[in-house]
Enzyme design. Structure first.
Site, PDB file in Angstrom:
ATOM      1  N   PHE A 217      34.413  35.036  35.743  1.00  0.00           N
ATOM      2  CA  PHE A 217      35.317  35.856  34.727  1.00  0.00           C
ATOM      3  C   PHE A 217      36.337  36.557  35.324  1.00  0.00           C
ATOM      4  O   PHE A 217      36.032  37.233  36.415  1.00  0.00           O
ATOM      5  CB  PHE A 217      34.374  36.728  33.861  1.00  0.00           C
ATOM      6  CG  PHE A 217      35.243  37.722  32.956  1.00  0.00           C
ATOM      7  CD1 PHE A 217      35.193  36.934  31.751  1.00  0.00           C
ATOM      8  CD2 PHE A 217      35.747  39.050  33.520  1.00  0.00           C
ATOM      9  CE1 PHE A 217      35.891  38.057  30.921  1.00  0.00           C
ATOM     10  CE2 PHE A 217      36.265  39.759  32.443  1.00  0.00           C
ATOM     11  CZ  PHE A 217      36.333  39.275  31.142  1.00  0.00           C
ATOM     12  N   ASP A 326      38.137  38.377  43.882  1.00  0.00           N
ATOM     13  CA  ASP A 326      38.262  39.328  42.675  1.00  0.00           C
ATOM     14  C   ASP A 326      36.960  40.380  42.834  1.00  0.00           C
ATOM     15  O   ASP A 326      35.945  40.009  42.465  1.00  0.00           O
ATOM     16  CB  ASP A 326      38.115  38.519  41.405  1.00  0.00           C
ATOM     17  CG  ASP A 326      38.110  39.350  40.042  1.00  0.00           C
ATOM     18  OD1 ASP A 326      38.137  40.701  40.138  1.00  0.00           O
ATOM     19  OD2 ASP A 326      38.412  38.800  39.069  1.00  0.00           O
ATOM     20  N   LYS A 357      37.987  49.058  37.619  1.00  0.00           N
ATOM     21  CA  LYS A 357      36.398  49.651  37.179  1.00  0.00           C
ATOM     22  C   LYS A 357      36.287  51.047  37.979  1.00  0.00           C
ATOM     23  O   LYS A 357      36.712  51.955  37.978  1.00  0.00           O
ATOM     24  CB  LYS A 357      35.618  48.558  37.102  1.00  0.00           C
ATOM     25  CG  LYS A 357      35.713  47.642  36.133  1.00  0.00           C
ATOM     26  CD  LYS A 357      34.610  46.829  36.012  1.00  0.00           C
ATOM     27  CE  LYS A 357      34.688  45.672  35.052  1.00  0.00           C
ATOM     28  NZ  LYS A 357      34.608  46.088  33.600  1.00  0.00           N
ATOM     29  N   THR A 381      56.293  48.786  33.721  1.00  0.00           N
ATOM     30  CA  THR A 381      56.543  49.920  33.097  1.00  0.00           C
ATOM     31  C   THR A 381      55.774  51.168  34.074  1.00  0.00           C
ATOM     32  O   THR A 381      56.514  51.933  35.004  1.00  0.00           O
ATOM     33  CB  THR A 381      56.592  50.430  31.981  1.00  0.00           C
ATOM     34  OG1 THR A 381      57.562  49.735  31.157  1.00  0.00           O
ATOM     35  CG2 THR A 381      57.153  52.124  31.498  1.00  0.00           C
TER      36      THR A 381
END
Length: 503
Positions: A217, A326, A357, A381
């Site tokens: 994931f 990851d 997280k 941004t």
């Protein structure tokens, strides 16, 4: 007299009230550290007959009128929640072993973070969110060093901030492609590259691929979804890239009883990785990068061995494939180290490490050769939020001063020992207890039994969640301690006994 009074003041215990929460703040003159002791509830307390309670159900119904609220479990009273205890709008108090999908580093309403928010010097950062890529605040460089680079993975001394985990992955994969194409061409983009990319044609829009692993994931954004292979509901109806998908090891437990089988499984998966790299090279869609989790967290808490990751690093180096680790869910300390991949002791660091997280801000660390060569290639941004760096600075300070990584490693050993013990008590219900630190998991024989157990644990005062199809996962804060484990195990045992008696 004043110095004497000052020294006495520094030693005394001060009671403070912030947002309705009492906590003790003990200052030590010898160590210059601050030890916060949260006045958590003594235990969970469920006051409604059903979970969710009537107030939560009413709010869920109201929300469902304006959006799909099917995933909502509870509405929470965050002002009353504290430490490792979550309080819902109906007044139920849960021991929380889920911690907002592993994203709460110190628990609810930690006083160090409250003090940072209340500090007048930080007001500007909380109300003026800058476009970091062009107009960063004057404190930004110092914050990057104190909050992020002070805990950087070994060998990765450059940093890019982002807003969330998915955009961290997306932009890390872009960096991989920039690096690969520059290496492939031996020069910056040509005029032909610049023209053809505007119409999605080669050579400006090259055919490259990113290898990922079955069960992984990496997010729900468009590119990340082509690397995500855990739940169909995330991917269905979304076009995907022709990118290689390798096998992640599936071990048998206990590990020491199946060492030969698990070694063969590692070697099988490693051979598949090399085969896929060669296959995609022949297809003229070369593998520019590989993205992998240290522990497949959403897919079912699947672990890879130290040997497996060491060999993967060598394969990546051999084939000029960038290795992206990851650490969105595993990073920030729950395994007893800031970065789970550091348990593997690889001969070279990964090329890129993504995070979010528990780090409170998204982003990725990278080796210097992966720095984009032009401005605006990695840009949006906000590029994160400096106010989160203020909070992360406090988290890093508390973790260091209170030795929370060492303590979470000890608590994790204690938790895993208890999971193995209770697994032996209920061999027909539980299996495959595993974990590093408090990043633990245990399996059930069927998805329905796992889901039934989670619902009953909620009724018994434990807020928790699953991973994969039939796994109960543990995603605690870094302030989770042995007495919290005892509370969980007592309620877990009660839940399993009731389910066994109702069979």
């Amino acid at each position: 007299m004043y110095p004497l009074i000052q020294r006495s003041y520094r030693k005394m215990m001060m009671m403070m009230m912030i947002n309705g929460h009492h906590y003790q703040r003990l200052l030590s003159s010898s160590t210059a550290t601050t030890n916060y002791v949260l006045n958590e509830p003594s235990e969970p307390n469920i006051v409604t007959a059903e979970i969710p309670g009537p107030q939560s159900r009413r709010l869920i119904d109201d929300l469902n009128k304006i959006q799909n609220a099917g995933a909502i479990q509870l509405f929470v009273d965050y002002e009353k929640s504290i430490g490792n205890y979550l309080v819902d709008v109906d007044g139920n108090t849960f021991l929380d072993i889920y911690s907002q999908i592993s994203s709460m580093p110190l628990g609810y309403n930690h006083p160090a973070l409250i003090e940072a928010v209340k500090d007048p010097r930080n007001i500007s950062s909380f109300i003026n969110r800058p476009a970091l890529g062009i107009l960063p605040p004057k404190s930004f460089n110092d914050q990057l060093h104190s909050a992020l680079l002070s805990i950087a993975p070994s060998g990765l001394n450059e940093i890019q901030t982002m807003a969330c985990g998915s955009c961290s992955v997306e932009n890390a994969l872009k960096v991989v492609c920039f690096y690969y194409r520059t290496w492939q061409r031996g020069q910056p983009p040509t005029e032909d590259d610049m023209l053809t990319c505007m119409t999605n044609e080669q050579p400006g829009s090259p055919k490259l691929s990113i290898m990922s692993f079955m069960g992984s994931f990496h997010g729900r954004t468009f590119g990340a979804l082509s690397c995500t292979h855990s739940k169909a509901i995330h991917k269905v109806d979304i076009p995907a890239f022709d990118w290689p998908i390798a096998d992640f090891p599936r071990y048998k437990y206990p590990l020491n009883e199946y060492s030969d089988y698990n070694q063969r499984e590692d070697d099988r998966c490693l051979a598949k990785v090399e085969d896929l790299i060669e296959k995609y090279n022949r297809k003229a869609i070369p593998v520019a990068g590989m993205i992998i989790e240290p522990i497949q967290s959403e897919g079912g808490d699947y672990h890879g061995s130290k040997y497996f990751f060491q060999q993967l690093r060598k394969i990546c180096t051999k084939h000029h494939v960038a290795m992206v680790i990851d650490e969105v869910q595993t990073g920030g300390g729950p395994t007893g180290k800031y970065w789970a991949h550091e348990h593997f002791e690889m001969d070279q660091p990964p090329d890129i490490v993504t995070f979010s997280k528990k780090m409170l801000i998204g982003g990725f660390y990278y080796r210097p050769m992966f720095r984009p060569d032009k401005p605006y290639r990695i840009f949006n941004t906000w590029l994160g939020d400096p106010s989160k760096l203020i909070l992360l600075e406090q988290v890093v300070r508390v973790v260091k001063e209170q030795r929370l990584l060492e303590r979470i490693a000890e608590t994790g050993d204690y938790l895993l020992d208890h999971l193995k013990r209770i697994q032996n008590q209920y061999p027909s219900i539980l299996m495959n207890a595993r974990g590093i630190g408090t990043f633990c998991a245990i399996d059930f024989p069927t998805p329905s039994l796992r889901d039934q157990t989670i619902k009953q644990l909620h009724r018994n005062g434990v807020h928790c969640g699953g991973s994969g199809s039939a796994t109960l996962r543990f995603r605690t804060t870094l302030t989770f301690e042995k007495h919290h484990v005892d509370q969980f195990i007592e309620r877990f045992d009660h839940t399993l006994r009731s389910l066994s008696n109702n069979k």
